[in-house]
Design a protein around this motif. Sequence first.
Motif, mmCIF file in Angstrom:
data_model
loop_
_atom_site.group_PDB
_atom_site.id
_atom_site.type_symbol
_atom_site.label_atom_id
_atom_site.label_comp_id
_atom_site.label_asym_id
_atom_site.label_seq_id
_atom_site.Cartn_x
_atom_site.Cartn_y
_atom_site.Cartn_z
ATOM 1 N N UNK A 1 0.108 1.790 -0.930
ATOM 2 C CA UNK A 1 0.467 1.608 0.484
ATOM 3 C C UNK A 1 -0.698 1.104 1.323
ATOM 4 N N UNK A 2 -1.877 0.927 0.747
ATOM 5 C CA UNK A 2 -3.025 0.480 1.541
ATOM 6 C C UNK A 2 -3.492 -0.898 1.075
ATOM 7 N N UNK A 3 -4.118 -1.623 2.007
ATOM 8 C CA UNK A 3 -4.669 -2.938 1.672
ATOM 9 C C UNK A 3 -6.080 -2.779 1.104
ATOM 10 N N UNK A 4 -6.517 -3.714 0.269
ATOM 11 C CA UNK A 4 -5.848 -4.955 -0.150
ATOM 12 C C UNK A 4 -4.891 -4.782 -1.321
ATOM 13 N N UNK A 5 -4.852 -3.578 -1.906
ATOM 14 C CA UNK A 5 -4.064 -3.401 -3.128
ATOM 15 C C UNK A 5 -2.596 -3.735 -2.923
ATOM 16 N N UNK A 6 -2.062 -3.351 -1.791
ATOM 17 C CA UNK A 6 -0.646 -3.590 -1.505
ATOM 18 C C UNK A 6 -0.301 -5.074 -1.663
ATOM 19 N N UNK A 7 -1.107 -5.921 -1.054
ATOM 20 C CA UNK A 7 -0.848 -7.367 -1.116
ATOM 21 C C UNK A 7 -1.132 -7.944 -2.501
ATOM 22 N N UNK A 8 -2.179 -7.442 -3.140
ATOM 23 C CA UNK A 8 -2.525 -7.929 -4.483
ATOM 24 C C UNK A 8 -1.389 -7.622 -5.464
ATOM 25 N N UNK A 9 -0.863 -6.391 -5.371
ATOM 26 C CA UNK A 9 0.224 -6.025 -6.276
ATOM 27 C C UNK A 9 1.497 -6.811 -5.990
ATOM 28 N N UNK A 10 1.782 -7.062 -4.703
ATOM 29 C CA UNK A 10 2.958 -7.858 -4.344
ATOM 30 C C UNK A 10 2.830 -9.271 -4.923
ATOM 31 N N UNK B 1 -17.328 12.280 2.126
ATOM 32 C CA UNK B 1 -16.014 12.770 1.701
ATOM 33 C C UNK B 1 -16.024 12.880 0.184
ATOM 34 N N UNK B 2 -15.265 13.850 -0.324
ATOM 35 C CA UNK B 2 -15.093 14.025 -1.764
ATOM 36 C C UNK B 2 -13.788 13.338 -2.132
ATOM 37 N N UNK B 3 -13.889 12.232 -2.876
ATOM 38 C CA UNK B 3 -12.700 11.413 -3.095
ATOM 39 C C UNK B 3 -12.875 10.566 -4.343
ATOM 40 N N UNK B 4 -11.775 9.999 -4.806
ATOM 41 C CA UNK B 4 -11.778 9.156 -5.989
ATOM 42 C C UNK B 4 -12.386 7.791 -5.730
ATOM 43 N N UNK B 5 -12.435 6.985 -6.773
ATOM 44 C CA UNK B 5 -13.129 5.705 -6.704
ATOM 45 C C UNK B 5 -12.442 4.684 -5.804
ATOM 46 N N UNK B 6 -11.239 5.010 -5.333
ATOM 47 C CA UNK B 6 -10.541 4.112 -4.410
ATOM 48 C C UNK B 6 -11.035 4.288 -2.972
ATOM 49 N N UNK B 7 -11.894 5.285 -2.742
ATOM 50 C CA UNK B 7 -12.314 5.639 -1.374
ATOM 51 C C UNK B 7 -12.833 4.445 -0.555
ATOM 52 N N UNK B 8 -13.722 3.601 -1.093
ATOM 53 C CA UNK B 8 -14.244 2.501 -0.272
ATOM 54 C C UNK B 8 -13.155 1.558 0.231
ATOM 55 N N UNK B 9 -12.140 1.330 -0.611
ATOM 56 C CA UNK B 9 -11.043 0.439 -0.231
ATOM 57 C C UNK B 9 -10.266 1.030 0.943
#
Length: 431
Positions: A50-59, A279-287
Amino acid sequence: MGDPGLSRRGFLAASAAAGVGVTALSGCGGDSDGGSSDGTTTIEWWNISTTEPTKSVWAALAKKFEAQNPKVKLKIVQLENDAYKSKMTALIASGKLPDIFHTWGGGVLKQQVDAGLVEDLTDRTKDFADGLLPVAKEPYLLDEKVYGIPFDIGMVGFWYNKALFKDAGITEPPTTWSGFLDAVRKLKAKGITPLALAGKETWTGMYYWAYLAMRTAGAAAVQKAYDDKDFTGDPFVQAGQHLQELVDLQPFQKGFLGAAYSSPTGQGATVGNGKAAMELMGQWAPVVQADVGKGLGDDLGFFPFPAVDGGKGTITEVFGGGGGHALRSGAPQEAVDFLKFFASEATDLELVKKTGALPVVPAAESAITDPNIKAVQAQLKGATGFQLYLDQAYAPAVGQEVNDSVGALIAGSKSPQQVTESITKTAKEEQ
């Protein structure tokens, strides 16, 4: 994926064609014959992108697949992490799953497999799955059979603002829990909010307790406690006590208990806009930080979760998981073709270059340019132990209880001991 969660649980990866969202839920998966009068097969693909840029890349990848397979139409349904999990729970109860659906593997996938709802992919994917990174495939292997194909792999760690650390006089990221608490105190003394947390989404707090349990008890003990249906051992109580020490310092941003993860005022944005140091978060955090906030650019750094003094765990034992896709039982060959397309070197290169995903196809590793993602990859490759997200590794009810109990501890309504008792009680009820 939590959100999973990769939000966990979770992964917060993404995809969707414009206009397809919650409105698409009325036509839920697995109940169409997939065929049409013109010979086109429609495949329903559910994901948490649901977040960019992944949303557009996957589409765009979906359109590319359709162009290569003119007789196949992909119907994309995308949901945020928690909404996805609750909707999937309802679908499991109904006995119908989408053709292709996001999975984190582990105990949740096992429950779906045990219910006879998931396709055994062992033979149908052998021609391409054998070449994928072994650690990435682990969460989807059940009794040595393949039930999911990974599209990324990763781990949870601390993402931090180098400029704010410098302002507080912190010269090096902490490597011990006591050193971490000292860093929190230094940041507070400078008027800097040490940590951002999405208290509204309890999987985000679970990460702290899970890592502290791994560091005090050791990674192997975290799975053993689930297998034994007993989390009341001293190391698990101590994990809660260490978390309580942190909570008592009031390290989180104002209003954190009502904050979401990926909203414009949520955890990711708070860090991305420089309003909190970590923040404690997964590797997607910067995106996510850059999508919902400004992003920190060169000021962003990464460090592994610190060791606990006297604990049995080590800093090289990592907690995380990846995103994968599974198929409903009886899914058509076109769905398998899509998995092959998505696990190809060409697709993986796109994901690595454009979305910051960590590669599952070894040949795509050369595309990693971001120093922080390289640091995560190095941690993963040097890992001496790996634990899947607890709300995915454990059966759904137990995973949810971990999230809820830890959330209650952070909110001040449960003690460390009560957390272990609640999780144990739920685990025993699962038998």
